[in-house]
Write an enzyme that holds these catalytic residues in place. Sequence first.
Site, PDB file in Angstrom:
ATOM      1  N   ASP A 434       0.825  -1.206   0.000  1.00 25.46           N
ATOM      2  CA  ASP A 434       0.000   0.000   0.000  1.00 25.46           C
ATOM      3  C   ASP A 434       0.859   1.256   0.000  1.00 25.46           C
ATOM      4  OD1 ASP A 434      -2.660   1.356   0.465  1.00 25.46           O
ATOM      5  OD2 ASP A 434      -1.605   1.985   2.285  1.00 25.46           O
ATOM      6  N   GLU A 487       1.182  -0.582  -5.192  1.00 24.26           N
ATOM      7  CA  GLU A 487       0.242   0.514  -5.457  1.00 24.26           C
ATOM      8  C   GLU A 487       1.080   1.785  -5.505  1.00 24.26           C
ATOM      9  OE1 GLU A 487      -3.362   3.187  -3.652  1.00 24.26           O
ATOM     10  OE2 GLU A 487      -1.916   2.204  -2.369  1.00 24.26           O
TER      11      GLU A 487
END
Length: 764
Positions: A434, A487
């Site tokens: 993330d 990401e």
Amino acid sequence: MSLSKVAPEQVNRIVWNQHHDPFEVLGSHLIEQNGKNIWAVRAYLPHANTATVLVPEDRKEYPMTSVHDPHFFECVIETAELKNYQLRIKEGEHERVIYDPYAFRSPHLTEFDLHLFAEGNHHRIYEKLGAHLTQVDGIKGVYFAVWAPNARNVSILGDFNFWDGRKHQMRKGITGVWELFIPELGVGEHYKYEIKNFDGHIYEKSDPYGFQQEPRPKTASIVTDLNTYTWSDQNWMETRRNTDPLVTPISVYEVHLGSWLHAASAEPGKLANGENAPVVVVSELKTGARFLTYRELAAQLIPYVKELGYTHVELLPIAEHPFDGSWGYQVTGYYAPTSRFGSPEDFMYFVDECHKNDIGVIVDWVPGHFPKDGHGLAFFDGTHLYEHADSRKGEHKEWGTLVFNYSRNEVRNFLVANALFWFDKYHIDGIRVDAVASMLYLDYCRKPGEWLPNEYGGRENLEAADFLRQVNHLLFSYFPGALSIAEESTSWPMVSWPTYTGGLGFNLKWNMGWMHDMLDYFSMDPWFRQFHQNNVTFSIWYNHSENFMLALSHDEVVHGKSNIIGKMPGDRWQKFANLRCLFSYMFAHPGKKTMFMSMEFAQWSEWNVWADLEWHLLQYEQHAQTKVFFKALNHLYRSEPALYTQDFQQAGFEWIDCSDNPHSVVSFIRREKDSDNFLVVVCNFTPQPHSHYRIGVPQKGFYTELFNSDSRDFGGSNMGNLGGKWTDDWSLHNHPYSLDLCLPPLGVLILKLDKETTQAALNS
């Protein structure tokens, strides 16, 4: 007989919990006198009235006397060897017998362990730090170790000592690791570390390496044995080890377990066609609803995902976090699967069941930041240990979280080992990292003056980049066939390139540009799409610069953005047609796929972390047909190698025509690796059908219509080509043959040359 050599100052340091090495004072100490072995046994026992030493060798009891403090006891024993003695303690009316923790002096960590940890290269440090069941001198117990180099002293708190930090004071090693073996403890014990700094401030911390935590709002760690589960996924693991994921189909169903479905809120439901729903249909979230357990999720979620044909599930952070309403990205227990849904063994069962059903498991992993909760990593030993001291490097003010100090070896080791830990102990198949951009840029969401440049004056976080390279290099070394997905929302170069070429080493990167372009395009009125054809075609220009994953994730259905169906223009029929058109193009476009739960049946509302998905919508025909559409789309994707074997090679994609802006139509070819098989894809992005639309194709013959997003089964108008079309000997689009097609409104056609039919016709 009294031969005490302990000074009052030493006793006071123990009593006031200020000693860095209580073994210097407590436990058994050999005193030689006249050639005899004399042992002084010392114990600090708060609340004890009396104490005696039980010696198993001679089956005698030796009374202890108070020295310098009413609760500091000592006795002298003459024996050749003193081992595994016990203490009989009387506290008021209560009496108990224990083994003395300070009689067990052998450290669990070797010098080599500490050396590797200090240089950031102990890849299994989770087997050394934390709480571990072990046996010392034949006595079973739990060994505790925690890194807190700047603490004045550290103690273990737990139910076993009534949370009294004076009773189990730890010993500090030369590298700042504190350790203690407590005999006779076992699985299920709740504990924390009491950490005191040199200013006298006391912090009660959960174990950074703890394998399990209490259910919120409690925050204690729990002693757990991760080696008792019997796995049955050997075939899956062996196949994965010998498979290159980049040439396999990857269709990911992203799930937030806490809001997919609740227990006690469910009622049986029917689909519009009268069949039973694959999961219970929920009318509303009732009072008293609880989370499903990992085992219940295995029984409900896995069959649902398998029926729809997804290859993987992606779980929003499984690691322990304090707040139910969060998405799990503020992690406090990096080595503990959240107890909301059950025990570590329950999560192992869930992963095992996924593998039995040929479903891979991807876990969101959050090395970019951590929260300021008092029981967590923040200001862990009374100093900025895991984070930078300077808030210009150590804090994400936008999120209210702290940033890991990637330049510190022990911190980097904590995170590197954590990534490997989930693959090792829980058999997961991939991580999605993330907020990578927040790690890579020192000025991420910071105004001028709120960040510090690197040593070269730039804004790149060089330590974070090196850390990510180390993680990915080790991950693929230990676990070939695994997935590491970034990401990363910027144009940082070579994110998914191998580390030996200078890349960050991920094998996939979310294509955030494609996501924004496509949602912008599909949210506009179809008449205006002719002026924005670049939104559809631009991604191909840079497609081969990275190994991209196309993702429509949870981020796109929150914070007033509407769910996917709500973004679509037009009347109700056109909204559903647009949705089918979008996802059909997504699955035909090069790249692996990820989509968030609820999109598969066109939920209208945004994702609500507190409630279930709107399963009741499946009783309505259009929503049930949308679910059928996704099942067919996944089946097509997995059955046609042309759609996945050359996602990242230029040979796998070829435009037929990308310049028909007036009609908002694009057509292209997807080619299979090591084969002459190919698919023809034609997308009509407007509600205007075209009865005679001609495209060029490379080979002569009959092209079967494999897939039509406008099918009646999916809720479409059922306009199409009656199963397929023969080519005409008209050259077009630089190809010698062409097809005269009927393009349905807001429809995507996927056709394939039928070699057998073609050959039979040619032979006749």
